[in-house]
Enzyme design. Sequence first.
Site, PDB file in Angstrom:
ATOM      1  N   CYS A 124      -1.646  -4.002   6.830  1.00  0.00           N
ATOM      2  CA  CYS A 124      -2.417  -4.926   5.994  1.00  0.00           C
ATOM      3  C   CYS A 124      -2.883  -4.218   4.722  1.00  0.00           C
ATOM      4  O   CYS A 124      -3.470  -3.133   4.778  1.00  0.00           O
ATOM      5  CB  CYS A 124      -3.612  -5.453   6.779  1.00  0.00           C
ATOM      6  SG  CYS A 124      -4.733  -6.487   5.813  1.00  0.00           S
ATOM      7  N   CYS A 161      -2.878 -14.036   1.810  1.00  0.00           N
ATOM      8  CA  CYS A 161      -2.888 -14.974   2.936  1.00  0.00           C
ATOM      9  C   CYS A 161      -4.000 -16.013   2.797  1.00  0.00           C
ATOM     10  O   CYS A 161      -3.838 -17.171   3.178  1.00  0.00           O
ATOM     11  CB  CYS A 161      -2.970 -14.244   4.275  1.00  0.00           C
ATOM     12  SG  CYS A 161      -4.485 -13.313   4.565  1.00  0.00           S
ATOM     13  N   ASP A 183     -21.370  -8.595   9.235  1.00  0.00           N
ATOM     14  CA  ASP A 183     -20.292  -7.611   9.137  1.00  0.00           C
ATOM     15  C   ASP A 183     -20.806  -6.175   9.193  1.00  0.00           C
ATOM     16  O   ASP A 183     -20.208  -5.276   8.611  1.00  0.00           O
ATOM     17  CB  ASP A 183     -19.509  -7.850   7.826  1.00  0.00           C
ATOM     18  CG  ASP A 183     -18.173  -7.126   7.798  1.00  0.00           C
ATOM     19  OD1 ASP A 183     -17.630  -6.851   8.878  1.00  0.00           O
ATOM     20  OD2 ASP A 183     -17.679  -6.827   6.702  1.00  0.00           O
ATOM     21  N   CYS A 206      -6.644  -7.565  -0.624  1.00  0.00           N
ATOM     22  CA  CYS A 206      -5.522  -8.477  -0.859  1.00  0.00           C
ATOM     23  C   CYS A 206      -5.969  -9.878  -0.472  1.00  0.00           C
ATOM     24  O   CYS A 206      -6.609 -10.067   0.567  1.00  0.00           O
ATOM     25  CB  CYS A 206      -4.316  -8.054  -0.015  1.00  0.00           C
ATOM     26  SG  CYS A 206      -2.879  -9.142  -0.148  1.00  0.00           S
ATOM     27  N   CYS A 238       2.497 -12.776   3.246  1.00  0.00           N
ATOM     28  CA  CYS A 238       2.093 -11.371   3.384  1.00  0.00           C
ATOM     29  C   CYS A 238       3.167 -10.428   2.842  1.00  0.00           C
ATOM     30  O   CYS A 238       4.300 -10.421   3.339  1.00  0.00           O
ATOM     31  CB  CYS A 238       1.801 -11.045   4.845  1.00  0.00           C
ATOM     32  SG  CYS A 238       1.234  -9.333   5.080  1.00  0.00           S
ATOM     33  N   CYS A 269       0.332 -18.736   5.318  1.00  0.00           N
ATOM     34  CA  CYS A 269      -0.364 -17.444   5.269  1.00  0.00           C
ATOM     35  C   CYS A 269       0.540 -16.322   5.768  1.00  0.00           C
ATOM     36  O   CYS A 269       0.577 -15.233   5.178  1.00  0.00           O
ATOM     37  CB  CYS A 269      -1.662 -17.493   6.053  1.00  0.00           C
ATOM     38  SG  CYS A 269      -1.492 -17.840   7.824  1.00  0.00           S
ATOM     39  N   CYS A 297       2.244 -24.949  10.186  1.00  0.00           N
ATOM     40  CA  CYS A 297       2.154 -24.251   8.897  1.00  0.00           C
ATOM     41  C   CYS A 297       2.271 -22.734   9.085  1.00  0.00           C
ATOM     42  O   CYS A 297       1.660 -22.160   9.987  1.00  0.00           O
ATOM     43  CB  CYS A 297       0.838 -24.591   8.206  1.00  0.00           C
ATOM     44  SG  CYS A 297       0.605 -23.767   6.612  1.00  0.00           S
ATOM     45  N   CYS A 345      -4.001 -25.592  12.360  1.00  0.00           N
ATOM     46  CA  CYS A 345      -2.930 -24.942  11.604  1.00  0.00           C
ATOM     47  C   CYS A 345      -1.597 -25.670  11.773  1.00  0.00           C
ATOM     48  O   CYS A 345      -0.772 -25.670  10.857  1.00  0.00           O
ATOM     49  CB  CYS A 345      -2.759 -23.486  12.043  1.00  0.00           C
ATOM     50  SG  CYS A 345      -4.045 -22.371  11.435  1.00  0.00           S
ATOM     51  N   CYS A 382      -3.497 -20.614   2.001  1.00  0.00           N
ATOM     52  CA  CYS A 382      -3.909 -21.626   2.978  1.00  0.00           C
ATOM     53  C   CYS A 382      -4.076 -23.005   2.331  1.00  0.00           C
ATOM     54  O   CYS A 382      -4.861 -23.183   1.402  1.00  0.00           O
ATOM     55  CB  CYS A 382      -5.218 -21.230   3.638  1.00  0.00           C
ATOM     56  SG  CYS A 382      -5.777 -22.408   4.902  1.00  0.00           S
TER      57      CYS A 382
END
Length: 343
Positions: free
Chosen positions: A213, A243, A133, A240, A197, A193, A190, A187, A247
Amino acid sequence: MTQTLKERLISQALSEGFVSCRVCRPWDIPEVPARLDAFLQAGYHGQMGWMAERTHWRGDPSALWPEARSVIMLAESYTPDHDPTEVLNHPDRGAISVYAQNKDYHDLVKKRLKRLARWLIAEAGGEVKVFVDTAPVPEKALGHAAGLGWQGKHTNLVSRDWGNWSFIGSVFTTIELPADPSEVDHCGSCRACLDSCPTDAFPAPYQLDARRCISYLTIEHKGPVDEELRQKLGNRIYGCDDCLAACPWNKFAVAASDIRYAAREDLKAPKLAELVALDDAGFRQKFSGSPIKRIGRDRFVRNVLYAIGNSGAASLRSAAQALIHDPDATVADAARWAVKRLS
């Protein structure tokens, strides 16, 4: 039977604390340039101007280091041992994203990556570069290509083996290693997530508008937050997890292997009244070694004041009142907004 280099690499990675180790090629993500361009053209990156820089690297890892022949993708779990959404029920407390409730993961993961990279060089020679990152590397797309998991509808990496509470790191190397098959999307229908939000930051499944976001607004965004969004922040003061926590694949989540990811007790549900009173020195002392330190006192206190304004707690009004003339204009604006909300 003698283990292959890759088998020994995986064994070494797991012994270092990673929950998964997979391999892909730097050129295995041909779809990324178009996706990145669409994201930038829509303006979804907000103030993150760096995302529009070096797009040739961000879209094509093989351009970042042309000599690289393999990318070793690694996942490290930071699964919380408590319910990270419980604090949302206590508006006089601040909600801090799970990953930031203790030591900075950049330092911890990078050290592990470097140890693994040194082991690989000692075993097989070649050259390596490690990333976590901190460079224009599309880590989530590479993780998908390597089969670590798939990019879920919330755009984060999800695994059937360890859910989505994970950090991703990569080791680029000139060594040719057998590539793994990419993961397929699990996914299905579904929407957990997306529906979780608070700010409707997902224009569509698999798309994120960072400008809405809460993680972006509380960490990356400089200056005042739009008033329309301030109320939706609730008591979230740094990041946050909504989301991620929603899951259903987290039923397979793996416990964090490093005790330094365990939440500090004073950061699980800190009192807003104490946080808002921090000056620069107090802020630096409290968050030494934490990723929170990177946003600085002013932006952090701005977030705390928004949470105070959303708290409905008249007892916090005086704490906000004390900052209406703060030297930082954004803090002063947030303080006035909070006082007005509590009046």
